[in-house]
Design a protein around this motif. Sequence first.
Motif, PDB file in Angstrom:
ATOM      1  N   UNK A  35     -24.847  -3.741 -22.259  1.00  0.00           N
ATOM      2  CA  UNK A  35     -25.920  -2.845 -21.864  1.00  0.00           C
ATOM      3  C   UNK A  35     -27.154  -3.598 -21.441  1.00  0.00           C
ATOM      4  N   UNK A  36     -28.170  -2.836 -21.062  1.00  0.00           N
ATOM      5  CA  UNK A  36     -29.430  -3.404 -20.586  1.00  0.00           C
ATOM      6  C   UNK A  36     -30.568  -2.832 -21.423  1.00  0.00           C
ATOM      7  N   UNK A  37     -31.474  -3.694 -21.843  1.00  0.00           N
ATOM      8  CA  UNK A  37     -32.670  -3.285 -22.571  1.00  0.00           C
ATOM      9  C   UNK A  37     -33.861  -3.477 -21.636  1.00  0.00           C
ATOM     10  N   UNK A  38     -34.594  -2.407 -21.327  1.00  0.00           N
ATOM     11  CA  UNK A  38     -35.745  -2.563 -20.426  1.00  0.00           C
ATOM     12  C   UNK A  38     -36.886  -3.326 -21.104  1.00  0.00           C
ATOM     13  N   UNK A  39     -37.632  -4.044 -20.291  1.00  0.00           N
ATOM     14  CA  UNK A  39     -38.836  -4.749 -20.763  1.00  0.00           C
ATOM     15  C   UNK A  39     -38.592  -5.571 -22.025  1.00  0.00           C
ATOM     16  N   UNK A  40     -37.448  -6.221 -22.122  1.00  0.00           N
ATOM     17  CA  UNK A  40     -37.063  -6.945 -23.329  1.00  0.00           C
ATOM     18  C   UNK A  40     -37.799  -8.268 -23.476  1.00  0.00           C
ATOM     19  N   UNK A  41     -37.932  -8.986 -22.366  1.00  0.00           N
ATOM     20  CA  UNK A  41     -38.564 -10.310 -22.425  1.00  0.00           C
ATOM     21  C   UNK A  41     -39.447 -10.498 -21.197  1.00  0.00           C
ATOM     22  N   UNK A  42     -40.316 -11.463 -21.294  1.00  0.00           N
ATOM     23  CA  UNK A  42     -41.182 -11.796 -20.159  1.00  0.00           C
ATOM     24  C   UNK A  42     -40.566 -12.949 -19.379  1.00  0.00           C
ATOM     25  N   UNK A  43     -40.710 -12.893 -18.074  1.00  0.00           N
ATOM     26  CA  UNK A  43     -40.330 -14.014 -17.234  1.00  0.00           C
ATOM     27  C   UNK A  43     -41.298 -15.156 -17.512  1.00  0.00           C
ATOM     28  N   UNK A  44     -41.016 -16.355 -17.023  1.00  0.00           N
ATOM     29  CA  UNK A  44     -41.989 -17.433 -17.204  1.00  0.00           C
ATOM     30  C   UNK A  44     -43.370 -17.100 -16.638  1.00  0.00           C
ATOM     31  N   UNK A  45     -43.411 -16.208 -15.635  1.00  0.00           N
ATOM     32  CA  UNK A  45     -44.690 -15.797 -15.058  1.00  0.00           C
ATOM     33  C   UNK A  45     -45.394 -14.733 -15.900  1.00  0.00           C
ATOM     34  N   UNK A  46     -44.701 -14.211 -16.927  1.00  0.00           N
ATOM     35  CA  UNK A  46     -45.319 -13.252 -17.828  1.00  0.00           C
ATOM     36  C   UNK A  46     -44.983 -11.797 -17.565  1.00  0.00           C
ATOM     37  N   UNK A  47     -44.210 -11.500 -16.527  1.00  0.00           N
ATOM     38  CA  UNK A  47     -43.847 -10.117 -16.214  1.00  0.00           C
ATOM     39  C   UNK A  47     -42.681  -9.676 -17.097  1.00  0.00           C
ATOM     40  N   UNK A  48     -42.801  -8.479 -17.677  1.00  0.00           N
ATOM     41  CA  UNK A  48     -41.702  -7.956 -18.482  1.00  0.00           C
ATOM     42  C   UNK A  48     -40.524  -7.609 -17.572  1.00  0.00           C
ATOM     43  N   UNK A  49     -39.324  -7.910 -18.051  1.00  0.00           N
ATOM     44  CA  UNK A  49     -38.132  -7.645 -17.248  1.00  0.00           C
ATOM     45  C   UNK A  49     -36.996  -7.174 -18.151  1.00  0.00           C
ATOM     46  N   UNK A  50     -36.028  -6.485 -17.548  1.00  0.00           N
ATOM     47  CA  UNK A  50     -34.883  -6.042 -18.346  1.00  0.00           C
ATOM     48  C   UNK A  50     -33.970  -7.218 -18.693  1.00  0.00           C
ATOM     49  N   UNK A  51     -33.250  -7.062 -19.783  1.00  0.00           N
ATOM     50  CA  UNK A  51     -32.314  -8.079 -20.252  1.00  0.00           C
ATOM     51  C   UNK A  51     -30.949  -7.436 -20.431  1.00  0.00           C
ATOM     52  N   UNK A  52     -29.932  -8.136 -19.964  1.00  0.00           N
ATOM     53  CA  UNK A  52     -28.563  -7.673 -20.130  1.00  0.00           C
ATOM     54  C   UNK A  52     -27.951  -8.380 -21.335  1.00  0.00           C
ATOM     55  N   UNK A  53     -27.303  -7.601 -22.182  1.00  0.00           N
ATOM     56  CA  UNK A  53     -26.613  -8.128 -23.352  1.00  0.00           C
ATOM     57  C   UNK A  53     -25.130  -8.240 -22.999  1.00  0.00           C
ATOM     58  N   UNK A  54     -24.551  -9.392 -23.267  1.00  0.00           N
ATOM     59  CA  UNK A  54     -23.131  -9.637 -23.020  1.00  0.00           C
ATOM     60  C   UNK A  54     -22.453 -10.048 -24.318  1.00  0.00           C
ATOM     61  N   UNK A  55     -21.136  -9.831 -24.371  1.00  0.00           N
ATOM     62  CA  UNK A  55     -20.330 -10.353 -25.464  1.00  0.00           C
ATOM     63  C   UNK A  55     -18.995 -10.824 -24.908  1.00  0.00           C
ATOM     64  N   UNK A  56     -18.330 -11.648 -25.687  1.00  0.00           N
ATOM     65  CA  UNK A  56     -16.993 -12.118 -25.323  1.00  0.00           C
ATOM     66  C   UNK A  56     -16.206 -12.354 -26.596  1.00  0.00           C
ATOM     67  N   UNK A  57     -15.025 -11.789 -26.636  1.00  0.00           N
ATOM     68  CA  UNK A  57     -14.111 -12.056 -27.741  1.00  0.00           C
ATOM     69  C   UNK A  57     -13.458 -13.407 -27.495  1.00  0.00           C
TER      70      UNK A  57
END
Length: 178
Positions: free
Chosen positions: A148-170
């Motif tokens: 899934x995707x979490x909006x505004x999860x982390x800031x880019x190096x420039x400081x802008x909030x951006x979405x983050x995709x969560x991945x998993x692998x068995x």
Amino acid sequence: MTPIVRLDAGNLLVRAEELAELLTDTVAGGASVGFLAPLDRAEALAWWKGRAAVVDAGGLAVWAATAGERLAGTVSLAFPDKPNSRHRAELVKLMVHRELRGRGLGSALLATAERAAAEAGITLLHLDTETGSPAEALYRTAGWTRAGVIPDYAATPAGALCPTTIFYKRVEPAGALP
């Protein structure tokens, strides 16, 4: 083939300057790896040196890839300390020097971490990455599943909030039948 070796705490400290240079290059290139730009070299060096105690305690495994004498990339696995989560690990800080990208080194580092996880009895890996980043494409290609995707999860190096995709692998434990 680029040699990839696991660093113990002592070797991590020996290579801390190179790891700091790689981290500052990665952040300067716009990758969201937990730091804001401009990343001060001393801050990057202190961060890496701080990882040595975690490596020594078994909470983190770090691999380094070299191209010639130069450190070209790194990847780590962070191991939880809770009894109910010892079957999983988080893939963290997959970084390849900007000048050396596009040559399969990221895939090789990822495969190294996955094999090591299997050998350690880890059966589930997870990670987060900036949505839409080149890293996201790497994980999809390597067979990771988007959770899934979490909006505004982390800031880019420039400081802008951006979405983050969560991945998993068995991961199949080492020695398991296909």
